[in-house]
Design an enzyme around this catalytic site. Structure first.
Site, mmCIF file in Angstrom:
data_model
loop_
_atom_site.group_PDB
_atom_site.id
_atom_site.type_symbol
_atom_site.label_atom_id
_atom_site.label_comp_id
_atom_site.label_asym_id
_atom_site.label_seq_id
_atom_site.Cartn_x
_atom_site.Cartn_y
_atom_site.Cartn_z
ATOM 1 N N CYS A 54 -7.487 -9.003 8.642
ATOM 2 C CA CYS A 54 -6.098 -8.860 9.135
ATOM 3 C C CYS A 54 -5.915 -7.420 9.560
ATOM 4 O O CYS A 54 -5.096 -6.685 9.009
ATOM 5 C CB CYS A 54 -5.090 -9.235 8.050
ATOM 6 N N ALA A 55 -6.676 -7.007 10.573
ATOM 7 C CA ALA A 55 -6.814 -5.582 10.882
ATOM 8 C C ALA A 55 -5.573 -4.962 11.489
ATOM 9 O O ALA A 55 -5.338 -3.760 11.334
ATOM 10 C CB ALA A 55 -8.005 -5.371 11.811
ATOM 11 N N GLY A 74 -5.324 -1.292 12.908
ATOM 12 C CA GLY A 74 -6.587 -0.749 12.447
ATOM 13 C C GLY A 74 -6.579 0.485 11.588
ATOM 14 O O GLY A 74 -7.611 1.147 11.461
ATOM 15 N N GLY A 75 -5.472 0.826 10.938
ATOM 16 C CA GLY A 75 -5.466 2.017 10.098
ATOM 17 C C GLY A 75 -6.519 1.970 9.006
ATOM 18 O O GLY A 75 -7.276 2.936 8.809
ATOM 19 N N LYS A 76 -6.600 0.854 8.297
ATOM 20 C CA LYS A 76 -7.602 0.729 7.234
ATOM 21 C C LYS A 76 -9.001 0.545 7.815
ATOM 22 O O LYS A 76 -9.983 1.032 7.247
ATOM 23 C CB LYS A 76 -7.230 -0.427 6.298
ATOM 24 N N ASP A 122 -7.698 -10.150 14.076
ATOM 25 C CA ASP A 122 -6.258 -10.311 13.948
ATOM 26 C C ASP A 122 -5.835 -11.443 14.876
ATOM 27 O O ASP A 122 -6.544 -11.773 15.834
ATOM 28 C CB ASP A 122 -5.519 -9.019 14.328
ATOM 29 N N ASP A 152 -5.803 -7.481 4.290
ATOM 30 C CA ASP A 152 -4.504 -6.809 4.220
ATOM 31 C C ASP A 152 -3.501 -7.795 4.814
ATOM 32 O O ASP A 152 -3.140 -7.715 5.979
ATOM 33 C CB ASP A 152 -4.553 -5.500 5.001
ATOM 34 N N CYS A 194 1.361 -4.880 1.016
ATOM 35 C CA CYS A 194 2.314 -3.788 0.822
ATOM 36 C C CYS A 194 3.600 -4.376 0.247
ATOM 37 O O CYS A 194 4.702 -3.945 0.582
ATOM 38 C CB CYS A 194 2.570 -3.004 2.110
#
Length: 424
Positions: A237-238, A241-243, A261, A305, A358
């Site tokens: 679940c990119a 793409g921060g992670k 995604d 995520d 989150c």
């Protein structure tokens, strides 16, 4: 701009955000682009007022008996700004660009509007929808007031140094040369926290891929995957793409990362960011119905995520708490369970699955993991810190299987993480 024009602008921005469901920061950016005559002081004052409304919205709506943006903006002047009713009335008529005179009803409501008292429901003081009361009670128990109060504070701005191109100390010095004071983050050895928020997109470090804007908590949970050079990793679940980028830097650009995604436009942004960051081992794939096929049992590590209520990001997106509904929470829970089912077969025997939200709600976190493990005996819960790089600090005490970060406990956005291992 006159103070009255600023008030009218704030009302307009609140109205647009409500109508379009744009994130609040996007609505502010759109207004600023369309009104370039507004100076920096105007923009700052308007932004502060808009966020004052959202950070006290429950109380404002109760006192004004209305959720209309104008009513909320007027009440915020008194309850958050400390102005008298006469001062508010003067602002409302301050020039031809002001929002217009108070009605008799508005004046009466403002006259009677006072702060939250001991006999008010706690959601008014802590600013959340009343229907969420049993959910936050279950999540926090005795810590509820402290945790939710922290979610009403402004969020800091954090950067992650891209270790493929620089290090944290060099990045800090480069920022100082551009007049930006930033201090090392505590939980993430990659991070810097800005002393004051500001626009960053034009910074040399951002343009050249030496730094990414990423909350310290997001940096920390990325490290939990323990990805190493040569690994095969799937970020299921990119998003933008921060992670993915943080994990790629952990892998020193070596190995394979497949970022997936359901929204192709977000993956397009990831391609651009990866190129800028010097990461050429990242492939992207837009997910269709049924998820990712042909990769069963091939990934050393999978990170999920998952889409969630975003309750952990309320200080950054205060409007999100008012857009969440009971039906929406049920929908998120269903999506999370489905994603776990789709992604689990991708993990090779002996591999790892990292589940991240989150959210701060148990329904999206512990309950999801419990439901998954009931169906999948081949997976077991591992200590969340099992793969955390050596030397990283470990928030919290004890041997809890799951990690929880929050503004109150760690000064980060709120995150939940569970590390699962698949039997060899």
């Amino acid at each position: 701009m006159t103070p009255g024009a600023r008030l009218a602008a704030a009302i307009g921005i609140l109205s647009e955000a409500e109508t379009t469901r744009l994130p609040l920061d996007r609505a502010l950016e759109r207004w600023a682009k369309a009104n370039r005559y507004a100076g920096s002081k105007d923009r700052a004052a308007i932004s502060a007022h808009v966020y004052d409304v959202m950070r006290t919205r429950a109380l404002l709506a109760d006192r004004m008996k209305s959720e209309a943006p104008r009513a909320l903006a007027l009440a915020a002047l008194k309850l958050a700004g400390g102005k008298s009713v006469d001062e508010i009335a003067a602002l409302a008529e301050d020039g031809k660009y002001a929002p217009g005179p108070l009605s008799e009803e508005e004046r009466a409501q403002l006259e009677g509007a006072g702060p939250a008292g001991p006999h008010d429901p706690r959601n008014l003081a802590l600013n959340y929808p009343a229907w969420l009361d049993p959910y936050v009670e279950r999540a926090y128990g005795e810590a509820l007031e402290r945790e939710l109060a922290a979610l009403n504070q402004p969020a800091p701005v954090d950067l992650r140094a891209n270790l493929l191109k620089t290090d944290r100390e060099t990045l800090q010095a480069d920022l100082a040369a551009e007049g930006i004071n930033a201090q090392p983050t505590y939980w993430s050895p990659w991070g810097l926290r800005l002393s004051s928020p500001r626009r960053l997109r034009g910074l040399k470090a951002i343009r050249e891929g030496e730094a990414e804007i990423q909350d310290e908590g997001s940096q920390f949970v990325s490290a939990l995957l323990g990805a190493a050079p040569g690994d095969k990793v799937i970020d299921y679940c990119a998003g933008a793409g921060g992670k993915t980028l943080a994990i790629g830097a952990m892998m020193a650009g070596q190995g394979e990362i497949l970022a997936c995604d359901v929204e192709g436009r977000r993956l397009k942004r990831l391609r651009e960011r990866a190129k800028r960051a010097g990461l050429f081992n990242i492939a992207v794939e837009e997910l269709g119905p049924g998820g990712l096929t042909g990769m069963e049992g091939r990934a050393d590590r999978v990170i999920l995520d998952v889409p969630c209520s975003g309750t952990g990001t309320w200080r950054r997106q205060p409007e999100a708490r008012w857009r969440l509904t009971p039906e929406g929470l049920i929908r998120y829970s269903g999506e999370q369970a489905a994603i776990l089912e789709e992604a689990a077969p991708l993990v090779r025997p002996g591999g790892l699955l990292l589940y991240v939200t989150c959210s701060l709600l148990r329904e999206e976190n512990e309950d999801q993991i419990a439901g998954f493990l009931e169906k999948h005996a081949e997976f077991e819960t591992l200590p969340w810190s099992a793969c955390l790089p050596e030397g990283w600090p470990r928030p919290g005490e004890g041997a809890a299987d799951f990690l929880r970060l929050s503004p109150a406990s760690t000064g980060t956005d709120g995150f939940f993480a569970a590390l699962l291992g698949r039997a060899a």
